[in-house]
Design a protein around this motif. Structure first.
Motif, mmCIF file in Angstrom:
data_model
loop_
_atom_site.group_PDB
_atom_site.id
_atom_site.type_symbol
_atom_site.label_atom_id
_atom_site.label_comp_id
_atom_site.label_asym_id
_atom_site.label_seq_id
_atom_site.Cartn_x
_atom_site.Cartn_y
_atom_site.Cartn_z
ATOM 1 N N SER A 124 -45.869 -82.320 16.998
ATOM 2 C CA SER A 124 -47.576 -81.188 16.049
ATOM 3 C C SER A 124 -48.119 -79.688 16.034
ATOM 4 O O SER A 124 -46.470 -79.083 16.583
ATOM 5 C CB SER A 124 -48.817 -82.206 17.156
ATOM 6 O OG SER A 124 -48.497 -81.403 18.407
ATOM 7 N N VAL A 131 -51.535 -80.257 12.466
ATOM 8 C CA VAL A 131 -50.583 -81.078 11.902
ATOM 9 C C VAL A 131 -50.007 -81.941 12.959
ATOM 10 O O VAL A 131 -49.833 -81.771 13.909
ATOM 11 C CB VAL A 131 -49.173 -80.944 11.269
ATOM 12 C CG1 VAL A 131 -48.604 -82.071 10.792
ATOM 13 C CG2 VAL A 131 -50.325 -79.957 9.762
ATOM 14 N N VAL A 166 -48.358 -85.781 13.992
ATOM 15 C CA VAL A 166 -47.405 -86.686 13.729
ATOM 16 C C VAL A 166 -47.458 -87.875 14.094
ATOM 17 O O VAL A 166 -46.799 -87.585 15.638
ATOM 18 C CB VAL A 166 -45.487 -86.156 13.694
ATOM 19 C CG1 VAL A 166 -44.585 -88.116 13.567
ATOM 20 C CG2 VAL A 166 -45.677 -85.648 12.578
ATOM 21 N N ILE A 178 -48.135 -89.111 4.118
ATOM 22 C CA ILE A 178 -48.897 -88.055 4.493
ATOM 23 C C ILE A 178 -50.283 -87.759 4.194
ATOM 24 O O ILE A 178 -50.069 -88.351 2.525
ATOM 25 C CB ILE A 178 -47.744 -86.720 3.635
ATOM 26 C CG1 ILE A 178 -46.696 -86.222 4.556
ATOM 27 C CG2 ILE A 178 -48.856 -85.666 4.295
ATOM 28 C CD1 ILE A 178 -45.813 -85.098 3.937
ATOM 29 N N THR A 207 -48.029 -81.292 -0.336
ATOM 30 C CA THR A 207 -47.264 -81.197 1.013
ATOM 31 C C THR A 207 -46.993 -82.650 1.349
ATOM 32 O O THR A 207 -45.204 -82.433 1.496
ATOM 33 C CB THR A 207 -48.426 -81.786 2.357
ATOM 34 O OG1 THR A 207 -49.296 -80.590 2.018
ATOM 35 C CG2 THR A 207 -47.561 -81.402 3.611
ATOM 36 N N ASP A 208 -46.903 -83.784 0.824
ATOM 37 C CA ASP A 208 -44.994 -84.735 0.535
ATOM 38 C C ASP A 208 -44.285 -84.307 -0.213
ATOM 39 O O ASP A 208 -43.241 -84.582 0.432
ATOM 40 C CB ASP A 208 -46.530 -86.824 -0.009
ATOM 41 C CG ASP A 208 -45.462 -87.586 -0.155
ATOM 42 O OD1 ASP A 208 -44.493 -87.157 -0.823
ATOM 43 O OD2 ASP A 208 -45.401 -88.798 0.693
ATOM 44 N N ILE A 221 -42.042 -81.693 1.374
ATOM 45 C CA ILE A 221 -41.491 -83.083 2.623
ATOM 46 C C ILE A 221 -40.123 -83.744 2.031
ATOM 47 O O ILE A 221 -38.975 -83.486 2.399
ATOM 48 C CB ILE A 221 -42.309 -83.342 3.493
ATOM 49 C CG1 ILE A 221 -42.753 -82.372 3.928
ATOM 50 C CG2 ILE A 221 -41.263 -83.676 4.355
ATOM 51 C CD1 ILE A 221 -42.244 -81.372 4.727
ATOM 52 N N ILE A 226 -48.097 -88.037 9.084
ATOM 53 C CA ILE A 226 -48.322 -86.808 8.682
ATOM 54 C C ILE A 226 -49.673 -86.621 8.537
ATOM 55 O O ILE A 226 -49.715 -86.894 7.560
ATOM 56 C CB ILE A 226 -47.029 -85.872 8.311
ATOM 57 C CG1 ILE A 226 -45.390 -86.199 8.740
ATOM 58 C CG2 ILE A 226 -47.896 -84.915 8.626
ATOM 59 C CD1 ILE A 226 -44.815 -85.609 7.952
ATOM 60 N N ASP A 227 -50.114 -86.366 9.195
ATOM 61 C CA ASP A 227 -51.705 -85.489 9.107
ATOM 62 C C ASP A 227 -51.755 -84.992 9.267
ATOM 63 O O ASP A 227 -52.440 -84.107 10.000
ATOM 64 C CB ASP A 227 -52.579 -87.367 9.789
ATOM 65 C CG ASP A 227 -52.480 -88.094 9.740
ATOM 66 O OD1 ASP A 227 -53.016 -88.547 8.572
ATOM 67 O OD2 ASP A 227 -51.987 -89.212 10.689
ATOM 68 N N VAL A 228 -52.659 -84.278 8.120
ATOM 69 C CA VAL A 228 -53.311 -82.752 8.033
ATOM 70 C C VAL A 228 -54.655 -82.690 8.306
ATOM 71 O O VAL A 228 -55.187 -83.139 7.388
ATOM 72 C CB VAL A 228 -53.078 -82.261 6.886
ATOM 73 C CG1 VAL A 228 -53.486 -80.648 6.546
ATOM 74 C CG2 VAL A 228 -51.427 -82.158 6.587
ATOM 75 N N SER A 284 -50.781 -76.550 5.279
ATOM 76 C CA SER A 284 -50.411 -77.302 5.399
ATOM 77 C C SER A 284 -48.640 -77.952 5.571
ATOM 78 O O SER A 284 -48.007 -78.881 6.361
ATOM 79 C CB SER A 284 -50.940 -78.723 3.729
ATOM 80 O OG SER A 284 -52.473 -78.295 3.956
ATOM 81 N N ALA A 292 -46.802 -79.604 8.481
ATOM 82 C CA ALA A 292 -46.299 -80.421 7.884
ATOM 83 C C ALA A 292 -44.487 -80.491 8.410
ATOM 84 O O ALA A 292 -44.022 -81.324 9.561
ATOM 85 C CB ALA A 292 -46.027 -81.211 6.839
#
Lengths: 258, 249
Positions: free
Chosen positions: A42, A54, A56, A75, A103-104, A107, A131-133, A146, A150
């Motif tokens: 996190s 964020v 995980v 994400i 964001t996705d 990454i 992954i939660d923002v 974000s 992440a």
């Protein structure tokens, strides 16, 4: 709004900002990791008064049929009304979906995780990386916050214990094995207001600007994601200038991850 | 490259798998005025990608709270028909289609004099009936023709194309295999008269120099598509003129 816009435009013409920054100066950035005890990875990122959390979460599931030996990356971003008077409860709005997907993209396309190393049994079981923002306060530039959150969360994340014979994840027990992070993509977002470009827009600048361009880059200068937003335009030369600045500025931010 | 169904190579003997040169567009056809009920409409066929766009408005805003005092509310909906993809696409909005609708709106808005139509809605509905890569950019080309066909005042048309990289080569107007198994995809939209960029996205991995080359290649191709868009509008008005006995260029 028009008054603020004109004021910000005048300032930018003189290479100035409301908060005393130079056009291509980022606000102060801080990254803390391991901030959520329940999460195996996190981060809390602050960019000025913007703050995001964020987290995980790892799970074991089936891979997609077309990529049977690759783990799955998911994400999500929740623009919770706690973080801004502009956010409402209810199903995700286009802004939240765009934030999550951009964001996705950074990454994923930057190959931050070696997804093949997330394979447990080809075609049957792979690690699913969620992954939660969650913004805690929105003062602009949630995209960069974000993306940074992440990658910071991923970089410090470990696998939970997994009992393969029982096919059971012990969510409360963390191993010491880190996630296979192999690259550190960093996103930087630039605004354009009445012809002037600037880095890291605040919320007031976001309300007034014509458009934004977010670019994710790797340490070697590879560009791995771009996203333009807003009702304005960019010239080709502006895009090239921003790309060069993005590579340079992301190097500074990447140092904070080390 | 990799995954199931991936071809061994995307470039064979200096040509792409569909026989095109690296900087060659797929065949493109555009026609204006294809949906009778709409105020403006257009269809674009680009290789196997086929998209219809229809514009309704300026008209009353629904729901009311979207109304904007000093300009029109531009609403764009990008939708893929269930049968448009190899596997059936679940009808209704997806996260992908919501994001694409948003970037299409951001791409079209700079060209439309929204301030000339305060308190109204301009609705742009886009239906992908057959998808073979490049749907968001083809949608933008069709939608801007549909907006012009609806008689909405515009600074310019918006023209878009995607370029990318596969097998290490920079390629114009990717088709499905190149899009799925290539290294990068970069959709771009411009207003051709000024060259201002109204949409720019990228995913994949390219160098700064390659990104610059892709932008240049796409911008040049947009000029060609722009001619087809203008031709589509001209043909529609000539046909209308002929029907009312006022045919003239």
């Amino acid at each position: 709004m028009k008054v603020i816009r004109n004021y910000l435009a005048e300032l930018l013409k003189m290479q100035k900002r409301e908060d005393g920054r130079e056009p291509f100066q980022c606000r102060e950035v801080s990254i803390e990791t391991g901030v959520i005890a329940r999460s195996p990875g996190s981060a809390r990122v602050k960019i000025g008064d913007t703050e995001v959390l964020v987290g995980v979460k790892l799970d074991v599931g089936e891979p997609f049929p077309d990529t049977p030996n690759e783990g799955v990356l998911i994400i999500n971003a929740e623009l919770i009304p706690l973080a801004s008077p502009d956010f409402e409860t209810g199903p995700p709005k286009p802004e939240a979906i765009e934030l999550a997907r951009v964001t996705d993209r950074g990454i994923r396309e930057g190959h931050a995780i070696d997804v093949e190393k997330l394979c447990i049994k080809k075609g049957e079981k792979v690690w699913m990386v969620n992954i939660d923002v969650y913004p805690m306060n929105d003062d602009g530039n949630l995209i960069d916050a974000s993306a940074l959150g992440a990658i910071a969360a991923l970089k410090t994340a470990v696998f939970p214990k997994y009992d393969e014979s029982a096919d059971k994840v012990e969510y409360k027990e963390f191993t010491k094995t880190k996630l296979p992070v192999k690259a550190l993509p960093i996103m930087t977002t630039f605004g354009k207001l009445a012809g002037s470009l600037f880095l890291d827009p605040t919320h007031r600048e976001e309300k007034a600007f014509d458009s934004r361009l977010s670019i994710s880059t790797l340490d070697d200068g590879t560009v791995c994601a771009m996203q333009k937003g807003g009702f304005g335009t960019f010239t080709k030369d502006e895009v090239l200038q921003i790309m060069g600045l993005a590579i340079q500025k992301s190097k500074e931010l990447r140092k904070l991850l080390k | 490259m990799g995954g199931i169904g991936a071809p061994e190579k995307l470039i064979v003997k200096g040509k792409r798998l569909d026989g095109r040169a690296f900087d060659e567009l797929r065949p493109i056809q555009i026609k204006a005025g294809v949906v009778k009920n709409a105020d403006g409409s257009a269809i674009i066929v680009q290789g196997e990608t086929k998209i219809i766009a229809a514009v309704y408005g300026p008209r009353e805003v629904f729901p009311k709270h979207f109304q904007e005092a000093d300009r029109a509310h531009l609403n764009c909906v990008y939708d893929m028909a269930a049968f448009s993809t190899p596997e059936r696409a679940r009808p209704g909005p997806s996260r992908r289609s919501v994001e694409i609708s948003k970037v299409i709106r951001d791409a079209l808005a700079p060209a439309v004099f929204l301030e000339k139509y305060p308190k109204t809605a301009i609705d742009v509905y886009i239906e992908v009936t057959n998808a073979n890569a490049g749907t968001r950019v083809a949608a933008i080309c069709a939608a801007s023709v549909a907006l012009a066909d609806a008689g909405i005042e515009m600074r310019d048309l918006v023209t878009a194309v995607a370029s990318g990289k596969a097998d290490g080569q920079l390629l114009l107007d990717l088709f499905e295999l190149e899009d799925n198994y290539g290294e990068a995809d970069m959709p771009l939209a411009i207003m051709p008269q000024t060259g201002e960029i109204t949409l720019l996205q990228m995913d994949g991995e390219v160098s700064q120099d390659e990104a610059a080359k892709l932008i240049e290649m796409s911008m040049q191709a947009c000029q060609k598509i722009y001619e087809l868009q203008k031709k589509a509008l001209r043909e529609k008005y000539l046909a209308e003129g002929a029907a009312t006995g006022e045919a003239s260029e």
